[in-house]
Scaffold this motif. Structure first.
Motif, PDB file in Angstrom:
ATOM      1  N   HIS A 106       0.855  -1.184   0.000  1.00 31.48           N
ATOM      2  CA  HIS A 106       0.000   0.000   0.000  1.00 31.48           C
ATOM      3  C   HIS A 106       0.891   1.233   0.000  1.00 31.48           C
ATOM      4  O   HIS A 106       1.964   1.226   0.594  1.00 31.48           O
ATOM      5  N   LEU A 107       0.437   2.275  -0.666  1.00 35.36           N
ATOM      6  CA  LEU A 107       1.199   3.520  -0.745  1.00 35.36           C
ATOM      7  C   LEU A 107       0.363   4.665  -0.198  1.00 35.36           C
ATOM      8  O   LEU A 107      -0.777   4.856  -0.614  1.00 35.36           O
ATOM      9  N   SER A 108       0.929   5.424   0.724  1.00 36.11           N
ATOM     10  CA  SER A 108       0.296   6.638   1.227  1.00 36.11           C
ATOM     11  C   SER A 108       1.174   7.826   0.861  1.00 36.11           C
ATOM     12  O   SER A 108       2.388   7.781   1.060  1.00 36.11           O
ATOM     13  N   ALA A 109       0.561   8.856   0.341  1.00 35.05           N
ATOM     14  CA  ALA A 109       1.316  10.036  -0.085  1.00 35.05           C
ATOM     15  C   ALA A 109       0.477  11.285   0.159  1.00 35.05           C
ATOM     16  O   ALA A 109      -0.745  11.213   0.252  1.00 35.05           O
ATOM     17  N   ASP A 110       1.142  12.438   0.278  1.00 35.61           N
ATOM     18  CA  ASP A 110       0.392  13.666   0.493  1.00 35.61           C
ATOM     19  C   ASP A 110       0.048  14.313  -0.854  1.00 35.61           C
ATOM     20  O   ASP A 110       0.321  13.769  -1.918  1.00 35.61           O
ATOM     21  N   LYS A 111      -0.532  15.498  -0.783  1.00 37.27           N
ATOM     22  CA  LYS A 111      -1.037  16.162  -1.986  1.00 37.27           C
ATOM     23  C   LYS A 111       0.061  16.486  -2.992  1.00 37.27           C
ATOM     24  O   LYS A 111      -0.209  16.606  -4.183  1.00 37.27           O
ATOM     25  N   ALA A 112       1.291  16.624  -2.499  1.00 43.01           N
ATOM     26  CA  ALA A 112       2.384  16.986  -3.406  1.00 43.01           C
ATOM     27  C   ALA A 112       2.617  15.922  -4.476  1.00 43.01           C
ATOM     28  O   ALA A 112       3.171  16.218  -5.535  1.00 43.01           O
ATOM     29  N   TYR A 113       2.210  14.683  -4.199  1.00 39.05           N
ATOM     30  CA  TYR A 113       2.450  13.587  -5.143  1.00 39.05           C
ATOM     31  C   TYR A 113       1.228  13.266  -5.989  1.00 39.05           C
ATOM     32  O   TYR A 113       1.251  12.332  -6.783  1.00 39.05           O
ATOM     33  N   SER A 114       0.163  14.027  -5.818  1.00 36.59           N
ATOM     34  CA  SER A 114      -1.070  13.751  -6.541  1.00 36.59           C
ATOM     35  C   SER A 114      -0.995  14.312  -7.959  1.00 36.59           C
ATOM     36  O   SER A 114      -0.783  15.500  -8.172  1.00 36.59           O
ATOM     37  N   ARG A 150     -13.397   9.079 -12.480  1.00 36.95           N
ATOM     38  CA  ARG A 150     -13.974   8.858 -11.167  1.00 36.95           C
ATOM     39  C   ARG A 150     -13.163   9.570 -10.086  1.00 36.95           C
ATOM     40  O   ARG A 150     -11.957   9.756 -10.238  1.00 36.95           O
ATOM     41  N   PRO A 151     -13.798   9.927  -8.983  1.00 37.91           N
ATOM     42  CA  PRO A 151     -13.040  10.536  -7.880  1.00 37.91           C
ATOM     43  C   PRO A 151     -12.087   9.516  -7.277  1.00 37.91           C
ATOM     44  O   PRO A 151     -12.361   8.314  -7.251  1.00 37.91           O
ATOM     45  N   ALA A 152     -10.968   9.998  -6.810  1.00 37.74           N
ATOM     46  CA  ALA A 152      -9.977   9.105  -6.213  1.00 37.74           C
ATOM     47  C   ALA A 152     -10.469   8.606  -4.862  1.00 37.74           C
ATOM     48  O   ALA A 152     -11.044   9.362  -4.079  1.00 37.74           O
ATOM     49  N   GLY A 153     -10.257   7.318  -4.589  1.00 36.33           N
ATOM     50  CA  GLY A 153     -10.617   6.770  -3.292  1.00 36.33           C
ATOM     51  C   GLY A 153      -9.690   7.312  -2.211  1.00 36.33           C
ATOM     52  O   GLY A 153      -8.523   7.619  -2.460  1.00 36.33           O
ATOM     53  N   PHE A 154     -10.229   7.432  -1.007  1.00 38.48           N
ATOM     54  CA  PHE A 154      -9.427   8.002   0.086  1.00 38.48           C
ATOM     55  C   PHE A 154      -9.811   7.336   1.397  1.00 38.48           C
ATOM     56  O   PHE A 154     -10.972   7.359   1.795  1.00 38.48           O
ATOM     57  N   ASP A 155      -8.837   6.734   2.066  1.00 40.62           N
ATOM     58  CA  ASP A 155      -9.045   6.057   3.341  1.00 40.62           C
ATOM     59  C   ASP A 155      -8.428   6.917   4.445  1.00 40.62           C
ATOM     60  O   ASP A 155      -7.199   6.989   4.576  1.00 40.62           O
ATOM     61  N   LYS A 156      -9.260   7.566   5.241  1.00 42.93           N
ATOM     62  CA  LYS A 156      -8.763   8.479   6.266  1.00 42.93           C
ATOM     63  C   LYS A 156      -7.915   7.769   7.308  1.00 42.93           C
ATOM     64  O   LYS A 156      -6.909   8.315   7.785  1.00 42.93           O
ATOM     65  N   GLU A 157      -8.303   6.547   7.681  1.00 43.93           N
ATOM     66  CA  GLU A 157      -7.561   5.832   8.712  1.00 43.93           C
ATOM     67  C   GLU A 157      -6.155   5.473   8.242  1.00 43.93           C
ATOM     68  O   GLU A 157      -5.182   5.598   8.988  1.00 43.93           O
ATOM     69  N   LYS A 158      -6.047   5.017   7.022  1.00 42.86           N
ATOM     70  CA  LYS A 158      -4.721   4.695   6.487  1.00 42.86           C
ATOM     71  C   LYS A 158      -3.883   5.956   6.341  1.00 42.86           C
ATOM     72  O   LYS A 158      -2.674   5.951   6.566  1.00 42.86           O
ATOM     73  N   TYR A 159      -4.532   7.057   5.949  1.00 42.93           N
ATOM     74  CA  TYR A 159      -3.793   8.300   5.738  1.00 42.93           C
ATOM     75  C   TYR A 159      -3.219   8.827   7.053  1.00 42.93           C
ATOM     76  O   TYR A 159      -2.159   9.458   7.066  1.00 42.93           O
ATOM     77  N   LYS A 160      -3.905   8.544   8.167  1.00 50.06           N
ATOM     78  CA  LYS A 160      -3.420   9.003   9.462  1.00 50.06           C
ATOM     79  C   LYS A 160      -2.057   8.397   9.794  1.00 50.06           C
ATOM     80  O   LYS A 160      -1.273   8.985  10.546  1.00 50.06           O
ATOM     81  N   ARG A 161      -1.754   7.231   9.223  1.00 52.69           N
ATOM     82  CA  ARG A 161      -0.494   6.560   9.543  1.00 52.69           C
ATOM     83  C   ARG A 161       0.708   7.213   8.860  1.00 52.69           C
ATOM     84  O   ARG A 161       1.845   6.789   9.084  1.00 52.69           O
ATOM     85  N   ARG A 162       0.450   8.237   8.040  1.00 48.80           N
ATOM     86  CA  ARG A 162       1.567   8.958   7.433  1.00 48.80           C
ATOM     87  C   ARG A 162       2.463   9.576   8.498  1.00 48.80           C
ATOM     88  O   ARG A 162       3.648   9.805   8.261  1.00 48.80           O
ATOM     89  N   ASN A 163       1.910   9.833   9.665  1.00 43.39           N
ATOM     90  CA  ASN A 163       2.725  10.444  10.721  1.00 43.39           C
ATOM     91  C   ASN A 163       3.864   9.526  11.144  1.00 43.39           C
ATOM     92  O   ASN A 163       4.873   9.996  11.658  1.00 43.39           O
ATOM     93  N   GLU A 164       3.716   8.214  10.911  1.00 39.80           N
ATOM     94  CA  GLU A 164       4.803   7.289  11.231  1.00 39.80           C
ATOM     95  C   GLU A 164       6.013   7.582  10.338  1.00 39.80           C
ATOM     96  O   GLU A 164       7.157   7.508  10.780  1.00 39.80           O
ATOM     97  N   VAL A 165       5.730   7.891   9.079  1.00 41.41           N
ATOM     98  CA  VAL A 165       6.809   8.241   8.154  1.00 41.41           C
ATOM     99  C   VAL A 165       7.448   9.565   8.565  1.00 41.41           C
ATOM    100  O   VAL A 165       8.680   9.702   8.580  1.00 41.41           O
ATOM    101  N   GLU A 166       6.603  10.532   8.927  1.00 45.47           N
ATOM    102  CA  GLU A 166       7.124  11.841   9.322  1.00 45.47           C
ATOM    103  C   GLU A 166       8.000  11.719  10.563  1.00 45.47           C
ATOM    104  O   GLU A 166       9.053  12.372  10.670  1.00 45.47           O
ATOM    105  N   ARG A 167       7.581  10.888  11.524  1.00 44.11           N
ATOM    106  CA  ARG A 167       8.380  10.717  12.737  1.00 44.11           C
ATOM    107  C   ARG A 167       9.709  10.037  12.419  1.00 44.11           C
ATOM    108  O   ARG A 167      10.749  10.380  13.002  1.00 44.11           O
TER     109      ARG A 167
END
Length: 204
Positions: A106-114, A150-167
């Motif tokens: 799975h890949l999580s990325a912020d808006k800069a990569y959209s 179609r609109p892009a799918g977005f999982d809020k719970e998975k996106y919250k785990r981006r903070n692990e990468v930031e830390r």
């Protein structure tokens, strides 16, 4: 043992992954002493030529050059164009036999990569992903109607785990050689980050 040197526990964890003593070049001082010199440079950010005399040696410099041999994309470029080159470099060794994995689960990325290009790439490779759609891209898609896709799918719970990468990035920046990035070339800086990541793994 100096401040920042490998502890006995860290050394016992790392030693099985190192080359055997006495191979090419004959006998030498212990690997541990050389690695402590490399870690000194990681912690302080000084050039290798400025490391302590008792740790600075031609062999230490060869170790350092070897650890930096892997390449990396230029970090000063825009984020979005670098996503595909980075994913193309993914190689995760499997336990036992078999080719290394090249596709993340799975890949999580912020808006800069959209971008439409990145999303097409991820769909083509069947990589599940979570990345928010910027307002301007969403408005442009809606303005085009059915042609906008179609609109892009977005999982809020998975996106919250981006903070692990930031830390993790913040932990890497605790090494001055990473935080200051005096390394001019991308492949050199890639090696600097790799050594820092290994130290974090040893401390985990």
């Amino acid at each position: 043992m100096g401040r920042g040197d490998l502890t006995n526990e860290e050394w016992h964890r790392l030693e099985p992954h190192l080359p055997l003593y006495g191979r090419r070049g004959g006998r030498w001082a212990s690997h541990r002493r050389v690695i402590n010199g490399i870690l000194f440079r990681e912690r302080t950010g000084i050039p290798m030529a400025g490391s302590p005399d008792e740790q600075d040696s031609p062999r230490q410099r060869r170790w350092w050059q070897t650890s930096r041999a892997a390449g990396g994309p230029p970090g000063q470029w825009g984020d979005a164009p670098q996503m595909i080159p980075v994913l193309e470099r993914v190689r995760v060794a499997r336990k036992g036999e078999g080719r290394p994995r090249t596709r993340p689960g799975h890949l999580s990325a912020d808006k800069a990569y959209s971008s439409r290009r990145n999303r097409r790439y991820l769909r083509r490779r069947h990589i599940k992903h979570t990345d928010p759609e910027p307002k301007d891209q969403r408005a442009n898609r809606q303005r085009r109607g059915s042609r906008g896709g179609r609109p892009a799918g977005f999982d809020k719970e998975k996106y919250k785990r981006r903070n692990e990468v930031e830390r993790t990035i913040n932990h890497l920046k605790s090494f001055r050689a990473v935080a200051t990035r005096f390394d001019k070339r991308a492949y050199v800086f890639h090696g600097t980050v790799t050594v820092a990541a290994i130290r974090l793994w040893l401390q985990a």
